[in-house]
Enzyme design. Structure first.
Site, PDB file in Angstrom:
ATOM      1  N   GLU A  70      40.520   6.113  -6.562  1.00  0.00           N
ATOM      2  CA  GLU A  70      41.652   6.706  -7.519  1.00  0.00           C
ATOM      3  C   GLU A  70      42.898   6.021  -7.172  1.00  0.00           C
ATOM      4  O   GLU A  70      43.927   5.976  -8.325  1.00  0.00           O
ATOM      5  CB  GLU A  70      41.689   8.213  -7.348  1.00  0.00           C
ATOM      6  CG  GLU A  70      40.344   8.984  -7.962  1.00  0.00           C
ATOM      7  CD  GLU A  70      40.645  10.354  -8.574  1.00  0.00           C
ATOM      8  OE1 GLU A  70      41.408  10.771  -8.540  1.00  0.00           O
ATOM      9  OE2 GLU A  70      39.628  10.779  -9.323  1.00  0.00           O
ATOM     10  N   CYS A  81      27.831   9.038  -7.195  1.00  0.00           N
ATOM     11  CA  CYS A  81      29.026   9.427  -7.379  1.00  0.00           C
ATOM     12  C   CYS A  81      29.722   8.603  -8.687  1.00  0.00           C
ATOM     13  O   CYS A  81      29.495   7.247  -8.642  1.00  0.00           O
ATOM     14  CB  CYS A  81      29.800   9.332  -6.209  1.00  0.00           C
ATOM     15  SG  CYS A  81      31.620   9.853  -6.400  1.00  0.00           S
ATOM     16  N   THR A  82      30.535   9.433  -9.558  1.00  0.00           N
ATOM     17  CA  THR A  82      30.902   8.661 -10.694  1.00  0.00           C
ATOM     18  C   THR A  82      31.860   7.457 -10.279  1.00  0.00           C
ATOM     19  O   THR A  82      31.984   6.370 -11.080  1.00  0.00           O
ATOM     20  CB  THR A  82      31.866   9.709 -11.553  1.00  0.00           C
ATOM     21  OG1 THR A  82      32.819  10.416 -10.746  1.00  0.00           O
ATOM     22  CG2 THR A  82      30.852  10.361 -12.381  1.00  0.00           C
ATOM     23  N   HIS A  83      32.566   7.543  -9.087  1.00  0.00           N
ATOM     24  CA  HIS A  83      33.607   6.469  -8.726  1.00  0.00           C
ATOM     25  C   HIS A  83      33.032   5.307  -8.273  1.00  0.00           C
ATOM     26  O   HIS A  83      33.645   4.218  -8.199  1.00  0.00           O
ATOM     27  CB  HIS A  83      34.671   7.136  -7.909  1.00  0.00           C
ATOM     28  CG  HIS A  83      35.518   8.249  -8.425  1.00  0.00           C
ATOM     29  ND1 HIS A  83      35.125   9.256  -9.067  1.00  0.00           N
ATOM     30  CD2 HIS A  83      36.905   8.312  -8.368  1.00  0.00           C
ATOM     31  CE1 HIS A  83      36.152  10.012  -9.318  1.00  0.00           C
ATOM     32  NE2 HIS A  83      37.181   9.609  -9.055  1.00  0.00           N
ATOM     33  N   TYR A 118      35.835  18.163  -7.594  1.00  0.00           N
ATOM     34  CA  TYR A 118      34.379  19.103  -7.468  1.00  0.00           C
ATOM     35  C   TYR A 118      33.770  18.911  -6.150  1.00  0.00           C
ATOM     36  O   TYR A 118      33.243  19.702  -5.635  1.00  0.00           O
ATOM     37  CB  TYR A 118      33.573  19.028  -8.610  1.00  0.00           C
ATOM     38  CG  TYR A 118      33.970  19.281  -9.937  1.00  0.00           C
ATOM     39  CD1 TYR A 118      35.239  19.993 -10.328  1.00  0.00           C
ATOM     40  CD2 TYR A 118      33.177  19.799 -10.839  1.00  0.00           C
ATOM     41  CE1 TYR A 118      35.735  20.478 -11.448  1.00  0.00           C
ATOM     42  CE2 TYR A 118      33.162  20.432 -12.168  1.00  0.00           C
ATOM     43  CZ  TYR A 118      34.657  20.620 -12.496  1.00  0.00           C
ATOM     44  OH  TYR A 118      34.756  21.199 -13.666  1.00  0.00           O
ATOM     45  N   GLY A 119      33.813  17.521  -5.609  1.00  0.00           N
ATOM     46  CA  GLY A 119      32.934  17.050  -4.640  1.00  0.00           C
ATOM     47  C   GLY A 119      33.085  18.053  -3.210  1.00  0.00           C
ATOM     48  O   GLY A 119      32.270  17.911  -2.412  1.00  0.00           O
ATOM     49  N   ASP A 140      32.827  15.519 -16.925  1.00  0.00           N
ATOM     50  CA  ASP A 140      32.963  15.067 -15.751  1.00  0.00           C
ATOM     51  C   ASP A 140      34.141  15.955 -15.088  1.00  0.00           C
ATOM     52  O   ASP A 140      35.049  16.641 -15.773  1.00  0.00           O
ATOM     53  CB  ASP A 140      33.411  13.767 -15.643  1.00  0.00           C
ATOM     54  CG  ASP A 140      33.458  13.203 -14.052  1.00  0.00           C
ATOM     55  OD1 ASP A 140      32.525  13.584 -13.435  1.00  0.00           O
ATOM     56  OD2 ASP A 140      34.651  12.780 -13.667  1.00  0.00           O
ATOM     57  N   SER A 141      34.130  15.934 -13.717  1.00  0.00           N
ATOM     58  CA  SER A 141      35.235  16.957 -13.059  1.00  0.00           C
ATOM     59  C   SER A 141      36.769  16.023 -13.337  1.00  0.00           C
ATOM     60  O   SER A 141      37.722  16.562 -13.262  1.00  0.00           O
ATOM     61  CB  SER A 141      35.106  16.831 -11.655  1.00  0.00           C
ATOM     62  OG  SER A 141      35.032  15.482 -11.040  1.00  0.00           O
ATOM     63  N   CYS A 168      29.082  13.920 -14.125  1.00  0.00           N
ATOM     64  CA  CYS A 168      29.566  14.235 -12.760  1.00  0.00           C
ATOM     65  C   CYS A 168      28.348  14.461 -11.585  1.00  0.00           C
ATOM     66  O   CYS A 168      27.633  15.174 -11.960  1.00  0.00           O
ATOM     67  CB  CYS A 168      30.524  15.418 -12.891  1.00  0.00           C
ATOM     68  SG  CYS A 168      31.223  16.001 -11.029  1.00  0.00           S
ATOM     69  N   ASN A 169      28.253  13.749 -10.743  1.00  0.00           N
ATOM     70  CA  ASN A 169      26.992  13.685  -9.987  1.00  0.00           C
ATOM     71  C   ASN A 169      27.131  15.304  -9.310  1.00  0.00           C
ATOM     72  O   ASN A 169      25.980  15.985  -8.925  1.00  0.00           O
ATOM     73  CB  ASN A 169      27.088  12.728  -8.737  1.00  0.00           C
ATOM     74  CG  ASN A 169      26.616  11.358  -9.221  1.00  0.00           C
ATOM     75  OD1 ASN A 169      25.467  11.080  -9.133  1.00  0.00           O
ATOM     76  ND2 ASN A 169      27.438  10.663 -10.042  1.00  0.00           N
ATOM     77  N   THR A 170      28.186  15.694  -8.812  1.00  0.00           N
ATOM     78  CA  THR A 170      28.450  16.875  -8.161  1.00  0.00           C
ATOM     79  C   THR A 170      27.996  17.925  -9.160  1.00  0.00           C
ATOM     80  O   THR A 170      27.372  19.024  -8.605  1.00  0.00           O
ATOM     81  CB  THR A 170      29.845  17.230  -7.810  1.00  0.00           C
ATOM     82  OG1 THR A 170      30.254  16.058  -6.881  1.00  0.00           O
ATOM     83  CG2 THR A 170      30.109  18.252  -6.833  1.00  0.00           C
TER      84      THR A 170
HETATM   85  N1  DGL Z   1      32.866  13.175 -10.351  1.00  0.00           N
HETATM   86  C1  DGL Z   1      32.447  13.557  -8.880  1.00  0.00           C
HETATM   87  C2  DGL Z   1      31.175  13.222  -8.631  1.00  0.00           C
HETATM   88  O1  DGL Z   1      30.356  11.914  -9.246  1.00  0.00           O
HETATM   89  C3  DGL Z   1      33.321  12.695  -7.942  1.00  0.00           C
HETATM   90  C4  DGL Z   1      35.060  13.286  -8.091  1.00  0.00           C
HETATM   91  C5  DGL Z   1      34.949  14.859  -7.612  1.00  0.00           C
HETATM   92  O2  DGL Z   1      34.536  15.052  -6.602  1.00  0.00           O
HETATM   93  O3  DGL Z   1      35.314  15.737  -8.603  1.00  0.00           O
HETATM   94  O4  DGL Z   1      30.525  13.598  -7.824  1.00  0.00           O
END
Ligand code: DGL
Length: 274
Positions: A154, A189-191, A46-47, A14-15, A77-79
Site C-alpha cells: 500500500e 492475499c489480494t496484494h 480485515y487481515g 474486498d476489504s 478478499c482472501n481473508t
Molecule cells: N484483502 C485482504 C486479503 O486478501 C488483504 C488486506 C486486508 O487485510 O484487509 O486477505
C-alpha cells in the site's frame, strides 16, 4: 442468475483496494460483463480481525452488492473468503465464488511434489482455510502469515529493498525446516500479485507461483458459462465498472490505479449503517 440475462452483473467484494487485482483478472478474461466493485476501505484491514467481525462486515457488503443488482458475487478478499465464505453464501441469494478453492485447485494441478507453501494475512493463515482445501486434494501445505507485506504494497514499495528483505525472511522461514521440497507458492492475499516479480526472485528457483486472483477469474468464467445462455466464450462486449468505497472516494480514485492498472472512475462513497 437469470439464464436469459444477456450480460452478467458481477459483484466483487474486498476489504479495500487489493481486490482490484482480482477485478483486473476478471475484466481481462470476461470483458462482456458489468462489474460492481465494493471496497470496504473504512474498515480495512480485515487481515488482523476476528471471524465474527469479518463475517459481519462481509455480509453487509455483499447484501449491498446484491441490492445493486449483482447476480454473481466474487469474494476477492482472501481473508473474507477464508473466514466467512459460508456465512456469505448463506446470507445472499446469488452464486458466490471465493478465492481459496480456485487457488487450491490450481496449486494442486501445479504441484508434483504434493507440497505447497501458502502466504497470506494473519487471519487467513489462522483459519487454515487453504491448508484444509489443499489437504482435501492430498497436498501437504505450510501456511505463512506475512503481515508486513500488505502495508508495504500500500506504500507503493513494490520494488523496494525493504520489501525484498522482508519477503526473503518470510519465505526462508516458509521453505525452510523440512519444507525445501515444496514446489508451489500460493499468493493467498489480494496484494501479493503486485510484488510477484519480487517474490519470483526471492522464492527458491524451482518453485512455481500460483496467483489466486488469476485462478479465481477462471473459476468465475466457468461459472458464467454454466449458468449463462451465452456461448462458451462468455458474453460479448465491453466491460462497465462501478466502484463503491466506504472511505473517501477521492482516496479510492488515487490508490485504485496502482492495483487495477488503469484509471478508476465513477467511485461512489457508501456509508453502511451497522
Ligand atoms: N484483502 C485482504 C486479503 O486478501 C488483504 C488486506 C486486508 O487485510 O484487509 O486477505
Amino acid at each position: 442468475m437469470n439464464p436469459l440475462a444477456p450480460r452478467p452483473t458481477i459483484g466483487v467484494f474486498d476489504s479495500g483496494f487489493g481486490g482490484l487485482t482480482v477485478l483486473k483478472e476478471l475484466v481481462a478474461l470476461i470483458p462482456g460483463a458489468d462489474y460492481l466493485y465494493f471496497g470496504d476501505t473504512a474498515r480495512l484491514p480485515y487481515g488482523s480481525k476476528s471471524v465474527e467481525t469479518v463475517a459481519r462486515y462481509a455480509v453487509e457488503a455483499t447484501h449491498f452488492l446484491e441490492r445493486q443488482g449483482a447476480n454473481l458475487l466474487v469474494i476477492a478478499c482472501n481473508t473474507a473468503t477464508a473466514l466467512a465464505l459460508d456465512q456469505i453464501t448463506g446470507a445472499v441469494h446469488v452464486p458466490v465464488i471465493g478465492v481459496v478453492e480456485p487457488g487450491a485447485e490450481q496449486a494442486s494441478a501445479a504441484s508434483k511434489n504434493r507440497r505447497v507453501v501458502v502466504i497470506g494475512t494473519e487471519a487467513t493463515v489462522s483459519s487454515h482455510a487453504y491448508l484444509k482445501a489443499l489437504q482435501r486434494r492430498a497436498i501437504e501445505a505450510r501456511e505463512k502469515a506475512c503481515p508486513l507485506l500488505v502495508p508495504l504494497v500500500e506504500e507503493g514499495w513494490v520494488e523496494h529493498a525493504v520489501t525484498e528483505q522482508v519477503a526473503r525472511i518470510y519465505l526462508q522461514d516458509a521453505f525452510g525446516d523440512g519444507f525445501q521440497g515444496a514446489d508451489v507458492l500460493v499468493l493467498g492475499c489480494t496484494h501479493y500479485p503486485l510484488i510477484k516479480p519480487l517474490l519470483r526472485r526471492v522464492a527458491p528457483p524451482h518453485v512455481s507461483i500460483v496467483d489466486s486472483a488469476h485462478s479465481t477469474a477462471y473459476a468465475v468464467s466457468g461459472k458464467i458459462a454454466e449458468i449463462c445462455v451465452s456461448s462458451a466464450q462468455g458474453p460479448a462486449g465491453q466491460p462497465t465498472l462501478r466502484f463503491f468505497a466506504t472511505d473517501s472516494a477521492e482516496k479510492f480514485r488515487r490508490m485504485g490505479p496502482n492495483f487495477l492498472g488503469h484509471p478508476v472512475d465513477s467511485v461512489e462513497h457508501v456509508d453502511l449503517k451497522e
